[in-house]
Design an enzyme around this catalytic site. Sequence first.
Site, short mmCIF file in Angstrom:
data_model
loop_
_atom_site.label_atom_id
_atom_site.label_comp_id
_atom_site.label_asym_id
_atom_site.label_seq_id
_atom_site.Cartn_x
_atom_site.Cartn_y
_atom_site.Cartn_z
CG HIS A 222 -2.05 -0.93 1.13
ND1 HIS A 222 -3.32 -0.53 0.78
CD2 HIS A 222 -2.11 -2.26 1.29
CE1 HIS A 222 -4.11 -1.59 0.75
NE2 HIS A 222 -3.41 -2.66 1.05
CE1 TYR B 218 -4.96 3.19 9.26
CE2 TYR B 218 -5.39 2.97 11.61
CZ TYR B 218 -4.69 2.60 10.48
OH TYR B 218 -3.73 1.63 10.57
N PRO C 176 -3.66 -1.08 19.07
CG PRO C 176 -5.54 -2.30 18.40
CD PRO C 176 -4.88 -1.71 19.60
CE LYS D 36 4.25 2.38 13.99
NZ LYS D 36 4.70 2.28 12.61
CE1 TYR E 270 -1.00 3.38 10.00
CE2 TYR E 270 -0.03 2.95 7.84
CZ TYR E 270 -1.01 2.70 8.79
OH TYR E 270 -2.00 1.78 8.54
P1 FAD Z 1 2.96 -13.63 20.56
O1 FAD Z 1 2.54 -13.53 19.15
O2 FAD Z 1 1.93 -13.48 21.62
O3 FAD Z 1 3.69 -15.03 20.73
C1 FAD Z 1 4.01 -15.57 21.97
C2 FAD Z 1 4.00 -17.08 21.88
O4 FAD Z 1 4.40 -17.61 23.13
C3 FAD Z 1 2.62 -17.65 21.59
O5 FAD Z 1 2.69 -18.52 20.51
C4 FAD Z 1 2.20 -18.31 22.89
O6 FAD Z 1 1.36 -19.43 22.67
C5 FAD Z 1 3.56 -18.70 23.46
N1 FAD Z 1 3.57 -18.86 24.92
C6 FAD Z 1 2.91 -18.14 25.86
N2 FAD Z 1 3.19 -18.58 27.09
C7 FAD Z 1 4.05 -19.60 26.95
C8 FAD Z 1 4.70 -20.47 27.87
N3 FAD Z 1 4.51 -20.35 29.19
N4 FAD Z 1 5.51 -21.42 27.39
C9 FAD Z 1 5.72 -21.54 26.04
N5 FAD Z 1 5.13 -20.75 25.11
C10 FAD Z 1 4.30 -19.79 25.57
N6 FAD Z 1 -1.06 -5.91 16.47
C11 FAD Z 1 -1.28 -5.09 15.45
O7 FAD Z 1 -0.33 -4.41 15.05
N7 FAD Z 1 -2.53 -5.03 14.84
C12 FAD Z 1 -3.58 -5.83 15.26
O8 FAD Z 1 -4.67 -5.77 14.70
C13 FAD Z 1 -3.37 -6.69 16.33
N8 FAD Z 1 -4.36 -7.50 16.78
C14 FAD Z 1 -4.14 -8.31 17.86
C15 FAD Z 1 -5.17 -9.14 18.34
C16 FAD Z 1 -4.97 -9.95 19.47
C17 FAD Z 1 -6.10 -10.82 20.01
C18 FAD Z 1 -3.69 -9.94 20.12
C19 FAD Z 1 -3.46 -10.81 21.36
C20 FAD Z 1 -2.66 -9.15 19.60
C21 FAD Z 1 -2.88 -8.33 18.48
N9 FAD Z 1 -1.85 -7.52 17.96
C22 FAD Z 1 -2.08 -6.70 16.93
C23 FAD Z 1 -0.51 -7.53 18.49
C24 FAD Z 1 0.41 -8.46 17.74
O9 FAD Z 1 -0.29 -9.58 17.27
C25 FAD Z 1 1.51 -8.83 18.73
O10 FAD Z 1 2.24 -7.63 19.02
C26 FAD Z 1 2.47 -9.90 18.24
O11 FAD Z 1 1.81 -11.15 18.17
C27 FAD Z 1 3.68 -10.00 19.18
O12 FAD Z 1 4.44 -11.11 18.85
P2 FAD Z 1 5.22 -11.92 19.98
O13 FAD Z 1 5.98 -12.96 19.25
O14 FAD Z 1 5.94 -11.00 20.87
O15 FAD Z 1 4.10 -12.56 20.90
C1 DHB Z 2 -4.58 -3.88 10.61
C2 DHB Z 2 -4.56 -3.81 11.99
C3 DHB Z 2 -4.24 -2.62 12.59
O1 DHB Z 2 -4.18 -2.53 13.93
C4 DHB Z 2 -3.98 -1.48 11.83
O2 DHB Z 2 -3.72 -0.31 12.45
C5 DHB Z 2 -3.99 -1.56 10.46
C6 DHB Z 2 -4.29 -2.78 9.85
C7 DHB Z 2 -4.94 -5.16 9.98
O3 DHB Z 2 -5.32 -6.09 10.69
O4 DHB Z 2 -4.91 -5.24 8.72
#
Ligand code: FAD
Ligand code: DHB
Length: 421
Positions: A72, A198, A285, A289, A376
């Site tokens: 995009h 947005y 969100p 980021k 952004y």
């Molecule tokens: P995670 O993706 O949470 O990965 C952590 C992993 O550790 C998981 O697989 C979990 O199962 C595992 N784990 C947990 N505890 C243990 C344990 N005790 N032992 C072993 N493994 C374990 N960000 C955006 O930018 N836009 C969005 O729209 C957005 N939507 C989201 C929706 C939801 C429901 C959530 C929860 C987050 C969202 N986020 C969003 C944030 C983004 O998805 C996270 O910032 C990203 O997943 C971070 O990655 P991570 O690897 O740090 O953690």
């Molecule tokens: C998406 C999620 C976000 O939080 C955002 O700011 C923009 C896009 C997405 O899920 O595509």
Amino acid sequence: MRTQVGIIGAGPAGLTLAMLLHRDGIDCVVLEARDRTYVENRVRAGLLEQNTVDLMRELGVGERLDREGLEHDGIYLRAYGRNHYIDLAGLTGRHITIYGQQEVIKDLTNALIEKVPIHFEAADVALHDIKSDNPRITYQHDSQAHELTCDAIAGCDGFHGVSRRTIENHITEYDYTYPFGWLGILAEAKPATDELIYAWNERGFALYTMRSQKISRLYLQVPADEDIANWPDDRIWAELGERLGEVNEGNIYEKGITPMRSYVAEPMQHGRLFLAGDSAHIVPPTGAKGLNLAVNDVRLLAPALTELIRGGRTDRADGYTAAALRRVWRAQDFSNYMTRMLHDLGAGPFQQQLQLARLDYIARSEAAAHSLAENYVGLPAEPDFQLPWPRSRTRRASTSSATACSPISSPTAGGVGATPG
Ligand code: FAD
Ligand code: DHB
């Protein structure tokens, strides 16, 4: 069993770190609490900054992303039925790419599975001796007790994982809770827009995004404690139409409510345990980021661990917190700025007029639009660990939603005189 780095969590942070370490010739083992199918199908973020896409390509996992990801050039900000285009590419020379987080996870897992042991369904994970040079992880796998002795442990286990809890007496927490969340859906519907929208609306914020030419992803601001049972599909489409204008409807095959929070744990290291991604910080969100910060953390962490393990050099490892938090706080500020500019803060007409003044400023000032755009798309990855000034930290810094969302008038609180974000 012995390995050089024990990685807890197979999310974006853990898997990307495993790829980086493997490339550098460092042994690692990944322990993941859930099963592979669950992890590969968990619907979350979808927006990748250019830095993230570039790193995936560099790691050799960019092929499907390049084929299926949607690049995009800009976004729309919407208010009172009108869209205003922010030309991200024109202003910054950089792009964003829409590609579901679960697709990133599939690509990374497929690339790693032959190279690095990933133990899915690891239970009762516990950390020991993290202040020593030989920290240990104990866990259950295949109904057997295991012990993994490491040179260092990477806590990539998300916000509810075990790693941060292990060092909770050694960290300062900065915490900020919002009184609203996002109801998100995936629908079999061709997006009715070419770029993300947005939308500011008196009824609350809405976001129009997508996953492909046939799949739309849409979000609605709802109260933090909202029950999804109150939102049958008809009500969701009606509300999206009110807030976003033209919306293409289709079968909703996924829906859920995500609470919104800002959180930072400092430091991100204690002894030989290093936190990365959501285990150390959460952003609302609105700035998209979360995933990008997780990837940036491990971009910094991998060389720090490599130098620590190979050469016994600790300067990069010691500088990890400061280097990572520099980007984390920039993203916290930007995510908070976007959130407070676009959501119904429940604070009345004065607040709304300030929001509209901000949006108007972005529409009429290239400097304001440019600042929003560079935040952004994400600032370029830091070339080194130099900070312009040292960071200091305060003890215990929680803020309730009541104060978190009160007036946005002060420029130092992210008002229009400050850089957006
Ligand atoms: P995670 O993706 O949470 O990965 C952590 C992993 O550790 C998981 O697989 C979990 O199962 C595992 N784990 C947990 N505890 C243990 C344990 N005790 N032992 C072993 N493994 C374990 N960000 C955006 O930018 N836009 C969005 O729209 C957005 N939507 C989201 C929706 C939801 C429901 C959530 C929860 C987050 C969202 N986020 C969003 C944030 C983004 O998805 C996270 O910032 C990203 O997943 C971070 O990655 P991570 O690897 O740090 O953690
Ligand atoms: C998406 C999620 C976000 O939080 C955002 O700011 C923009 C896009 C997405 O899920 O595509």
